[in-house]
Motif scaffolding. Structure first.
Motif, mmCIF file in Angstrom:
data_model
loop_
_atom_site.group_PDB
_atom_site.id
_atom_site.type_symbol
_atom_site.label_atom_id
_atom_site.label_comp_id
_atom_site.label_asym_id
_atom_site.label_seq_id
_atom_site.Cartn_x
_atom_site.Cartn_y
_atom_site.Cartn_z
ATOM 1 N N CYS A 398 47.538 44.057 33.686
ATOM 2 C CA CYS A 398 48.299 43.611 32.512
ATOM 3 C C CYS A 398 49.733 43.231 32.870
ATOM 4 O O CYS A 398 49.995 42.258 33.568
ATOM 5 N N ASN A 419 43.512 40.379 37.441
ATOM 6 C CA ASN A 419 44.517 40.844 36.488
ATOM 7 C C ASN A 419 43.868 41.155 35.138
ATOM 8 O O ASN A 419 43.959 40.374 34.200
ATOM 9 N N SER A 421 43.665 42.698 31.516
ATOM 10 C CA SER A 421 44.746 42.935 30.566
ATOM 11 C C SER A 421 44.165 43.228 29.197
ATOM 12 O O SER A 421 43.042 42.815 28.884
ATOM 13 N N HIS A 434 51.733 35.574 28.060
ATOM 14 C CA HIS A 434 51.287 36.376 29.202
ATOM 15 C C HIS A 434 50.544 35.497 30.207
ATOM 16 O O HIS A 434 50.759 35.594 31.421
ATOM 17 N N LEU A 435 49.677 34.627 29.709
ATOM 18 C CA LEU A 435 48.940 33.708 30.573
ATOM 19 C C LEU A 435 49.897 32.790 31.332
ATOM 20 O O LEU A 435 49.716 32.533 32.530
ATOM 21 N N ALA A 438 51.333 34.589 34.251
ATOM 22 C CA ALA A 438 50.340 34.728 35.316
ATOM 23 C C ALA A 438 50.219 33.417 36.099
ATOM 24 O O ALA A 438 50.053 33.425 37.330
ATOM 25 N N ARG A 451 41.918 36.490 35.179
ATOM 26 C CA ARG A 451 42.283 37.394 34.082
ATOM 27 C C ARG A 451 41.066 37.686 33.204
ATOM 28 O O ARG A 451 40.345 36.768 32.815
ATOM 29 N N THR A 453 40.330 39.805 29.618
ATOM 30 C CA THR A 453 40.945 40.494 28.483
ATOM 31 C C THR A 453 39.885 40.775 27.424
ATOM 32 O O THR A 453 38.870 40.068 27.346
ATOM 33 N N SER A 458 41.133 35.043 28.470
ATOM 34 C CA SER A 458 40.592 35.276 29.804
ATOM 35 C C SER A 458 40.542 33.935 30.540
ATOM 36 O O SER A 458 40.301 32.903 29.919
#
Length: 518
Positions: A398, A419, A421, A434-435, A438, A451, A453, A458
């Protein structure tokens, strides 16, 4: 109208934050900074300049951190309206850094600081302002455990110039954003200002050149399947949430294929059953057997598959058997129903995963946003785990992905980063931001980031920061794909030393410009 003029920096700060995801209106970021630099340059006193800097930061960070209010909707310890107070308080603290940047730029490069009449803004002042922003944004990302959410560079992540992060890092790129806005200001006041024109032309020119530091051939041996269960109860779990969540994850994990090994990726906190042995008996009586949980997961796997899943580690007092601490973790489960490794999150969220000064703050009625009386404890730092058949996988949980220069074990460079999250807490504003961050880390390190999530977003992010596949927010789905293997970048070798190097070069250029102008 004149009474409202002091609030102009506040409005400019708010406008400048609209360059961040999910809005991505980056031209407004440049415009906001251009006008703000004009105000700073003409400031009559250090007190006035610091005030304009703080108001700009207040508006900027209030908009950028609006997502902070959302977690207050999902716990009973504090009322939801307090979330808006939290946004303002966080912004009030973070605004100290633009305040410092404004003061530095004015004191070092504005003629008004020496009592001289302020001519038009020149390129030297713009370069110094960019350096001041680099320095203060670095401080924001490192002081008091750091809070580098939405570095200014994130406003450019959707356009090719973000590729510069591979060579200078996101802190220096943030300074370049400030400089680009300042160059627009200089050109607007003097159409013969050739140097800022050249700077902007160079940025546009770089954006048109394909990144050569990447290897674009997919590594077909690293085949991942990302699962996003999208259970509405994620934020407020019901009594049957753990089982319902497992069933959703199992349904979306697909079927084994003997000719196609899969690394199945589940989100942060996906498993609400223990997966480790050695806990007190009552834990398994209450939550279920760890061996049973691992067997159920192994039944989803082929002989050469593996699952990486978010989970929690627990620590107990040996005498009382009371739980005393927990870890936010990633577990590796193989087809043999065994635990093959665990990574513990190292960079924890203050007030979210632990309560600083707990005895004092609890005494005055403050609680952390995630309910519970037990704090999470940190792991040792970024770690690379070797997973047979799938290569070397870097682990970041996260929030850890937002820390530029602190996402990879330098002694064991991974093939890609996982990752997981849990962005379900953060409404519609938090997940896109957040993305975006990343994506910056992928560019900086030259590594794919995958990712997973619970509720979105995702994604598989390529080493150039491009989102190749994704699952949007609010959808239960899964995606499969091969992860690209990039090459080490300049940033991956030198890290945030590049921010210092870039700052030194910019200051030298500013000094040279002023001397040549005499």
């Amino acid at each position: 109208m004149r009474r409202l003029l002091p609030l102009l920096p506040l409005a400019l700060g708010a406008i400048s934050a609209l360059g961040f995801a999910p809005w991505n209106w980056w031209p407004l970021t440049l415009a906001g900074f251009a006008v703000w630099l004009l105000l700073i340059h003409g400031g009559g006193s250090i007190r006035q300049v610091l005030g304009m800097g703080w108001l700009f930061g207040l508006g900027h960070f209030a908009v950028a951190n609006l997502w902070i209010q959302q977690p207050f909707e999902f716990q009973d310890a504090m009322p939801p309206w307090l979330g808006y107070v939290a946004v303002v308080l966080v912004a009030a603290y973070l605004a100290l850094f633009p305040m410092l940047a404004a003061g530095l730029a004015w004191r070092l490069a504005s003629p008004a600081a020496k009592g001289d009449p302020a001519p038009r803004v020149d390129t030297a002042f713009v370069l110094v302002a960019g350096v001041a922003w680099i320095a203060t944004e670095y401080l924001r990302g490192t002081m008091f455990t750091g809070y580098p959410w939405d570095p200014l560079a994130a406003a450019w992540v959707s356009i090719p110039v973000a590729g510069l992060a591979a060579y200078v890092g996101s802190y220096a790129l943030s300074g370049i954003v400030v400089i680009a806005g300042g160059c627009l200001l200089v050109i607007a006041s003097d159409r013969r200002a050739y140097l800022p024109m050249l700077i902007l032309i160079a940025l546009v020119g770089y954006s048109s050149v394909p990144a050569e530091h990447l290897s674009r051939a997919p590594d077909l041996a690293t085949h991942v399947r990302i699962v996003q269960p999208n259970l509405a109860e994620e934020a407020k779990p019901t009594a049957d949430y753990a089982e319902a969540n497992f069933q959703a994850l199992a349904r979306l994990s697909g079927k084994p294929d003997a000719n196609h090994p899969r690394l199945i990726l589940w989100p942060e906190g996906a498993i609400r059953f223990p997966v480790e042995d050695g806990y007190p008996r009552y834990v398994y009586d209450l939550m279920g057997s760890a061996q049973t949980a691992r067997i159920r997961m192994a039944l989803l796997l082929g002989d050469h598959d593996a699952i990486l899943t978010g989970t929690q580690g627990m620590y107990f007092d040996k005498r009382t058997e009371n739980m005393i601490a927990a870890t936010n973790s990633i577990a590796v489960i193989g087809p043999d129903a065994q635990l093959h490794g665990r990574y513990d999150k190292a960079h924890l969220v203050p007030y979210g995963e632990y309560l600083p000064m707990r005895p004092v703050l609890e005494a005055i009625g403050l609680s952390r946003l995630v309910p519970g009386d037990v704090d999470f404890i940190p792991g040792p730092g970024p770690r690379t785990m070797v997973i047979p058949g799938f290569g070397k996988v870097g682990m970041l949980i996260c929030y850890e992905v937002i820390f530029s220069g602190h996402v990879v074990d330098p002694a064991h460079r991974p093939d890609f980063i996982f990752n997981p999250s849990n962005d379900a807490w953060f409404g519609t504003l938090g997940p896109p931001a957040h993305l975006a961050q990343a994506r910056l880390r992928a560019i900086e390190e030259g590594l794919s980031i995958v990712r997973a999530t619970p509720t979105g977003i995702s994604a598989i992010i390529d080493p150039d920061g491009v989102v190749r596949q994704s699952i949007p927010m609010g959808r239960a789905s899964a995606i499969e794909g091969s992860v690209m293997r990039g090459s080490p970048t300049l940033f991956s070798r030198l890290g945030n030393w590049l921010a210092g190097i870039a700052s030194a070069i910019l200051l030298i250029c500013a000094i040279a410009i002023r001397r040549l102008a005499r």
